[in-house]
Design an enzyme around this catalytic site. Structure first.
Site, short mmCIF file in Angstrom:
data_model
loop_
_atom_site.label_atom_id
_atom_site.label_comp_id
_atom_site.label_asym_id
_atom_site.label_seq_id
_atom_site.Cartn_x
_atom_site.Cartn_y
_atom_site.Cartn_z
N MET A 1 57.23 4.66 10.88
CA MET A 1 58.40 4.86 11.75
C MET A 1 59.71 4.67 10.98
O MET A 1 59.73 4.05 9.92
CB MET A 1 58.33 3.93 12.95
CG MET A 1 57.48 4.51 14.06
SD MET A 1 57.64 3.59 15.59
CE MET A 1 56.87 4.76 16.73
N GLY A 2 60.77 5.15 11.57
CA GLY A 2 62.09 5.08 10.95
C GLY A 2 62.77 6.42 11.14
O GLY A 2 62.77 7.25 10.24
N ARG A 3 63.28 6.60 12.35
CA ARG A 3 63.91 7.88 12.72
C ARG A 3 65.08 8.20 11.81
O ARG A 3 65.24 9.31 11.36
CB ARG A 3 64.39 7.71 14.17
CG ARG A 3 64.63 8.95 14.93
CD ARG A 3 65.02 8.60 16.33
NE ARG A 3 65.35 7.19 16.47
CZ ARG A 3 65.49 6.57 17.63
NH1 ARG A 3 65.33 7.23 18.74
NH2 ARG A 3 65.82 5.29 17.69
N GLU B 1 59.47 8.65 9.02
CA GLU B 1 59.44 9.83 9.90
C GLU B 1 60.75 10.63 9.83
O GLU B 1 60.73 11.85 9.99
CB GLU B 1 59.15 9.42 11.35
CG GLU B 1 60.18 8.50 11.96
CD GLU B 1 59.92 8.19 13.43
OE1 GLU B 1 60.20 7.07 13.85
OE2 GLU B 1 59.43 9.06 14.14
N ASP C 1 63.29 -0.80 13.41
CA ASP C 1 63.97 0.08 12.44
C ASP C 1 64.89 -0.67 11.49
O ASP C 1 65.30 -0.12 10.47
CB ASP C 1 64.76 1.16 13.18
CG ASP C 1 63.86 2.23 13.77
OD1 ASP C 1 62.68 2.26 13.40
OD2 ASP C 1 64.35 3.01 14.60
N GLY D 1 68.10 -2.76 19.75
CA GLY D 1 68.59 -2.25 18.47
C GLY D 1 69.92 -1.53 18.60
O GLY D 1 70.73 -1.85 19.48
N ALA E 1 52.44 1.53 -3.42
CA ALA E 1 52.44 2.99 -3.25
C ALA E 1 53.21 3.64 -4.41
O ALA E 1 54.03 3.00 -5.06
CB ALA E 1 53.08 3.36 -1.92
N ALA F 1 63.13 -17.70 24.51
CA ALA F 1 64.16 -18.57 23.92
C ALA F 1 65.45 -18.51 24.73
O ALA F 1 66.09 -19.54 24.97
CB ALA F 1 64.42 -18.15 22.47
N SER G 1 67.86 4.27 28.73
CA SER G 1 68.40 4.64 30.05
C SER G 1 69.35 5.83 30.01
O SER G 1 70.37 5.82 29.31
CB SER G 1 69.12 3.43 30.64
OG SER G 1 69.77 3.79 31.83
#
Ligand code: F6P
Length: 319
Positions: free
Chosen positions: A169-171, A222, A127, A102, A186, A22, A73
């Site tokens: 996931m989801g630090r 996580e 996330d 992000g 759940a 895009a 980086s």
């Protein structure tokens, strides 16, 4: 405006390629050349790029990952690395940079902006941890992958009367965990945002086991702990069989959903338009269903909280 630079940074997310397409095509339609830096900010610091045109981004919209490759980086983390990056922007006669990524990646974009480089971001991370947006690119695909996996795990939970701890996931946040938990029915969600105590969890499960609710699904972000450890603890303290499954990187890959394709396309377009209108230090994404430009500093410094109505919903329906 004649030339812009583009890079993808941080964890890959399904829809990054759609955003690259895009950006490139919106720019091309305005007569602007896009050059794509490889491996995130590393490519910017080391001046490693290829020119992108409308044809170079054919056939990527439906692909996961990022054709530009991505990295977290180390070079760009240093002030010298950032000064070098700004120099590369100047040497290549770029009128601005577009950063797809992000929280960490947009923080980098903000710092580059401080060195007089016009920067527009595209909110992209599974996330969903950028403030000011409903959802970021890749989140919807990741949640759908988690839903599919948990539906399958439920078969074993029911057939064997087992408790399952599924780690997603989801630090630093539990957005994936919360939505996946609601969408799969759940019983319990554990996230870094919502305080919980393991002894209370055990008591809760014990009461349910005695009330004949024999199988349970616990969805754990996580950032809230380790599924394996929790499963061991449950096995040691309750008369149930508990198993752990860590979904991991399966959530980041694969073909983007319809939602992520549209979000990536509209956000990519908005970022280019923002640069041409002289905007900088903004991130393009969606809020209340509309494309918006969010101030970058606010996006990366304020916390994107779990949606309270979803937390309440889960509490109500998981009895
Ligand atoms: O992209 C975000 C994220 O998926 C986090 O939830 C996770 O902790 C992290 O990336 C791990 O990514 P990597 O191992 O690539 O640094």
């Amino acid at each position: 405006m004649k030339r812009i630079g583009l890079l993808t940074s941080g964890g890959d997310a399904s829809g990054m390629n759609a955003a690259i397409r895009a950006v490139t095509r919106t720019a091309a339609s305005m007569g602007i050349v896009t050059i794509g830096f490889q491996h995130g900010y590393d490519g910017l610091v080391t001046n490693t790029w290829t020119e992108l045109n409308a044809r170079a981004v054919s056939g990527i919209l439906e692909l996961g990952g990022t054709m530009l490759k991505s990295a977290r980086s180390e070079l760009f983390r240093t002030p010298e690395g950032r000064r070098q990056a700004a120099l590369v922007v100047q040497q290549n006669q770029l009128d601005g940079m577009i950063i797809i990524g992000g929280n960490g990646s947009q923080t980098g974009g903000y710092l580059l902006g401080q060195l007089s480089v016009p920067v527009a971001g595209v909110a992209s991370t599974i996330d969903n941890d950028l403030y000011g947006f409903d959802y970021t690119i890749g989140f919807d695909t990741a949640v759908n992958v988690a839903i599919d996996a948990i539906d399958r795990i439920r078969d074993a939970a029911e057939s064997h009367d087992r408790v399952f701890v599924v780690e997603v996931m989801g630090r630093d946040n539990g957005a994936i965990a919360l939505e996946a938990a609601i969408a799969t029915g759940a019983d319990i969600v554990l996230t870094p945002e919502l305080p919980f105590s393991i002894p209370e969890l055990i008591t809760h499960l014990r009461n349910d086991v005695m009330a004949q609710k024999k199988h349970h699904i616990i969805v754990m972000a996580e950032g809230a702990g380790h599924a394996e450890e929790l499963a061991r603890y449950i096995n040691a303290n309750l008369p149930v069989e508990c198993r752990a499954t860590v979904l991991g990187y399966v959530q980041r890959g694969g073909s983007p959903t319809r939602f992520d394709r549209i979000l990536a396309s509209t956000s990519g377009e908005a970022a280019v338009v923002a640069l041409t209108e002289g905007r900088s230090s903004v991130v393009a994404g969606t809020r209340d269903g509309h494309i918006v430009l969010q101030d970058t500093l606010e996006a990366v410094t304020r916390r994107n909280l779990l949606k309270p109505e979803l937390v309440e919903l889960l509490r109500r329906v998981s009895i």
